[in-house]
Design an enzyme around this catalytic site. Structure first.
Site, mmCIF file in Angstrom:
data_model
loop_
_atom_site.group_PDB
_atom_site.id
_atom_site.type_symbol
_atom_site.label_atom_id
_atom_site.label_comp_id
_atom_site.label_asym_id
_atom_site.label_seq_id
_atom_site.Cartn_x
_atom_site.Cartn_y
_atom_site.Cartn_z
ATOM 1 N N CYS A 95 0.816 -1.225 0.000
ATOM 2 C CA CYS A 95 0.000 0.000 0.000
ATOM 3 C C CYS A 95 0.844 1.267 0.000
ATOM 4 C CB CYS A 95 -0.991 -0.018 1.162
ATOM 5 S SG CYS A 95 -0.258 0.046 2.818
ATOM 6 N N HIS A 148 -2.293 1.420 7.035
ATOM 7 C CA HIS A 148 -2.710 1.283 5.630
ATOM 8 C C HIS A 148 -2.916 2.669 5.039
ATOM 9 C CE1 HIS A 148 -4.200 -0.935 2.193
ATOM 10 N NE2 HIS A 148 -5.290 -0.190 2.161
ATOM 11 N N HIS A 160 -6.027 1.313 -3.806
ATOM 12 C CA HIS A 160 -5.068 0.855 -2.799
ATOM 13 C C HIS A 160 -4.620 -0.573 -3.078
ATOM 14 C CE1 HIS A 160 -8.081 -1.426 -0.062
ATOM 15 N NE2 HIS A 160 -8.703 -1.135 -1.178
#
Length: 189
Positions: A95, A148, A160
């Site tokens: 990510c 994240h 993502h």
């Protein structure tokens, strides 16, 4: 404008024209004319005696984006790329690597890890995001370590590289229900 992927610069506005150079993802071009799907460009970062402004040629319009759109368009070239912890390439990416590599391609230095990205970007109030901003997530909720990150591409839409669940590859999707409680911040570079 900038290239959103590695692509050829051709001698003329046709797919069968000779390739004269290539653009790398994020490379800047000056656009001078259009012929259908093709743009006549010069590449300032590639000096040439053929043109004082940079290497001249033709590039597909679909391979270029306006500077303000180019980071998200570059990130989209990773769609379908497998999630790989620590990855930074189209062979595998994580990510924060997706964010880092996409900004790096346009010459913007951002930290490698999501928690450092959150700490160094300009904060944006949740609900005030615009395309190209970042959403930050902390699996243990507000006030805990960011775990994240992904791009906001439209209201409620996240681009993502998920590391869990049924999708372990780069995806652009409505913000998943399971992510909503972990969304803790937004930011902009």
């Amino acid at each position: 404008m900038r290239a959103i992927r590695a692509t050829g610069v051709l001698a003329g506005p046709a797919a069968d024209a000779e390739q004269v150079t290539q653009l790398l993802a994020g490379e800047r071009v000056e656009v001078h004319d259009r012929d259908g799907d093709w743009l006549r460009v010069t590449v300032p970062g590639q000096w040439s005696s053929k043109d004082a402004m940079g290497y001249p040629g033709w590039a597909l319009a679909a391979d270029l984006a306006h500077d303000e759109d180019s980071v998200v368009e570059i990130a989209r070239t990773y769609l379908g790329t497998p999630y790989v912890w620590g990855g930074l390439t189209h062979d595998g990416i994580d990510c924060s690597g997706l964010v880092h590599a996409s900004f790096r391609a346009v010459g913007t230095a951002v930290p490698r890890d999501a928690f450092d990205q959150a700490a160094t970007c300009q904060p944006v109030e949740l609900g005030s995001e615009r395309p190209g901003d970042l959403w930050f997530f902390a699996k243990d909720g507000p006030g805990t370590r960011i775990t994240h990150v992904g791009f906001v591409t439209a209201p409620g839409v996240l681009l993502h590289a998920p590391d869990s669940g049924p999708r372990r590859y780069v995806v652009e999707e409505e913000l998943p229900e399971e992510r909503r409680p972990t969304l803790v911040a937004a930011g902009r570079f």
